[in-house]
Scaffold this active site. Structure first.
Site, PDB file in Angstrom:
ATOM      1  CG  PHE A 396      -1.974  -0.986   1.269  1.00 55.38           C
ATOM      2  CD1 PHE A 396      -3.152  -0.785   0.571  1.00 55.38           C
ATOM      3  CD2 PHE A 396      -1.826  -2.153   1.991  1.00 55.38           C
ATOM      4  CE1 PHE A 396      -4.156  -1.732   0.591  1.00 55.38           C
ATOM      5  CE2 PHE A 396      -2.822  -3.101   2.022  1.00 55.38           C
ATOM      6  CZ  PHE A 396      -3.992  -2.890   1.314  1.00 55.38           C
ATOM      7  CG  ASP A 397       1.147   5.906  -1.506  1.00 55.53           C
ATOM      8  OD1 ASP A 397       2.301   6.156  -1.120  1.00 55.53           O
ATOM      9  OD2 ASP A 397       0.284   6.783  -1.679  1.00 55.53           O
ATOM     10  CE  LYS A 398       2.518   6.606   6.578  1.00 55.59           C
ATOM     11  NZ  LYS A 398       1.670   7.778   6.892  1.00 55.59           N
ATOM     12  CB  THR A 401      -3.396   4.967  -0.095  1.00 59.73           C
ATOM     13  OG1 THR A 401      -2.923   5.563  -1.294  1.00 59.73           O
ATOM     14  CG2 THR A 401      -4.146   3.704  -0.434  1.00 59.73           C
TER      15      THR A 401
END
Length: 421
Positions: A396-398, A401
């Site tokens: 995941f792109d933190k 997101t």
């Protein structure tokens, strides 16, 4: 301080998925997939339909207006609640003695009768429309009416009712699952101010006129005010602004742009007007390609649904053929009584219909997509669920997101002794 959670970046994850998985099996749609249930609206055909609409009425059928009226009636909320309630009430084990014995005995007949009238007749009309195909819908409808012939009308009515309710549930869940995707189309404006080719700066903005975004061509020059959405991909000729991209990429911080920078469709100009040269037409721009890839991926059926549909057609033909053999072979070859042979053939027809599998398979995927969408996760379609089932890890792109990137104050704690005060 902690970052507050957000679901607004879910399109960002989908966008990267579109660019990295846009190969052939994700971006095309099969011809047979367009023959879903016709429920109307945005969800015509559902996500993974059973084959064709139950409300289709052949043009050659006498009294087709009445059949169409019944078909429309079967899709109303009042008929679904009313018929279902009466039928379920008729299945309760009441005692038939006393004053109310006669009405209760009538109710045992009225419940299945209403189901066959409201749902069975439209289903039968649809089966006649596609009788030559011998598909799974034809087989299930035939099994429901065969139940009446062997004295089990309640079981056949239950099958029809479950089939109708599954359609309604699939439609409702499809609408929820598509809500996030439909929002993509609303990001782009329908009109824009187009300037003459001689326009070189924002001072020429007054010379422009409004045109439809679909009329734009490469090389056109458009004027976008502060607070408006950039409709197409292009290059800035004049103007300075901050662009908001959080709804597309999930990044919370605006991006500063100046003349010479490229901009993508869907970006919001925050604090400055821009003169932009169009580099891609509307249907070829980033936002539109994202929406198209996502829509194409949605109509691509999961592997299990595709397999069930492929097997179901062959299975339906085999069941109908074997039913005819069971009914005709004993009387013709061994002079067996026709009645028992016909009964056995109808029993085989009912038991060989894969009703539970056909009803449950689409609902499993639609329910999964709906639950994910309700929790802010935008999945492209059932194939994504298939991929998640065998995935060993997820990246995941933190910021933007999983989180908003906006720190908020959670609490204040005093450290040390209060004696110094």
């Amino acid at each position: 301080s902690h970052e507050s959670h957000s679901h607004e970046g879910h399109i960002h994850a989908e966008r990267h998925a579109e660019h990295s998985h846009s190969h052939s099996h994700e971006s095309h749609s099969h011809d047979h997939e367009s023959h879903g249930h016709s429920h109307g609206g945005c969800c015509a055909g559902g996500l993974y339909g059973h084959g064709h609409s139950h409300g289709e009425v052949p043009e050659w059928l006498p009294g087709k207006r009445g059949f169409r009226w019944l078909s429309d009636l079967s899709k109303t909320k009042s008929s679904i609640i009313g018929v279902t309630s009466i039928f379920l009430f008729s299945l309760l084990p009441f005692s038939y003695g006393g004053v109310i014995g006669a009405p209760l005995r009538s109710l045992r007949f009225i419940g299945p009768f209403l189901v066959y009238l409201v749902y069975g007749i439209p289903a039968l009309a649809g089966a006649l429309q596609h009788a030559a195909q011998l598909d799974i819908h034809f087989l299930m409808t035939l099994a429901a009416f065969a139940s009446v012939a062997i004295g089990h009308s309640s079981e056949g009515a239950m099958l029809l009712l479950l089939f109708a309710l599954s359609e309604v549930l699939e439609e409702k869940l499809s609408m929820k699952a598509r809500a996030s995707l439909d929002a993509l189309g609303s990001l782009c404006p329908e009109t824009v101010r187009r300037l003459p080719q001689s326009a070189r700066s924002l001072a020429d903005a007054e010379d422009g006129k409004k045109v439809k975004v679909l009329e734009l061509r490469e090389g056109d020059r458009i004027f976008v005010r502060a607070g408006e959405v950039i409709p197409v991909d292009g290059r800035i000729l004049d103007g300075l602004s901050q662009l908001g991209l959080s709804h597309l990429t999930g990044e919370p911080l605006p991006q500063a742009v100046s003349p010479g920078d490229r901009v993508t469709s869907g970006a919001v100009t925050i604090d400055g007007a821009l003169l932009i040269e169009v580099q891609r037409r509307a249907e070829e721009s980033t936002l539109q390609r994202l929406a198209k890839l996502t829509t194409d991926a949605k109509v691509t059926r999961p592997k299990l649904v595709t397999l069930v549909d492929a097997v179901a057609d062959r299975w339906s033909f085999a069941v109908v053929l074997s039913t005819l053999l069971i009914a005709a072979a004993p009387p013709l070859l061994w002079r067996a009584p026709i009645g028992p042979s016909l009964y056995r053939s109808l029993v085989w027809l009912i038991t060989a219909s894969p009703c539970a599998l056909i009803l449950a398979t689409p609902l499993v995927y639609v329910s999964g997509l709906s639950v994910a969408a309700a929790n802010g996760v935008l999945l492209k379609g059932g194939r994504t669920l298939d991929a998640l089932a065998v995935a060993n890890g997820v990246a995941f792109d933190k910021t933007g997101t999983l989180t908003t990137g906006s720190p908020v104050l959670q609490s204040v704690e005093e450290i040390g002794s209060s004696a110094h005060s």
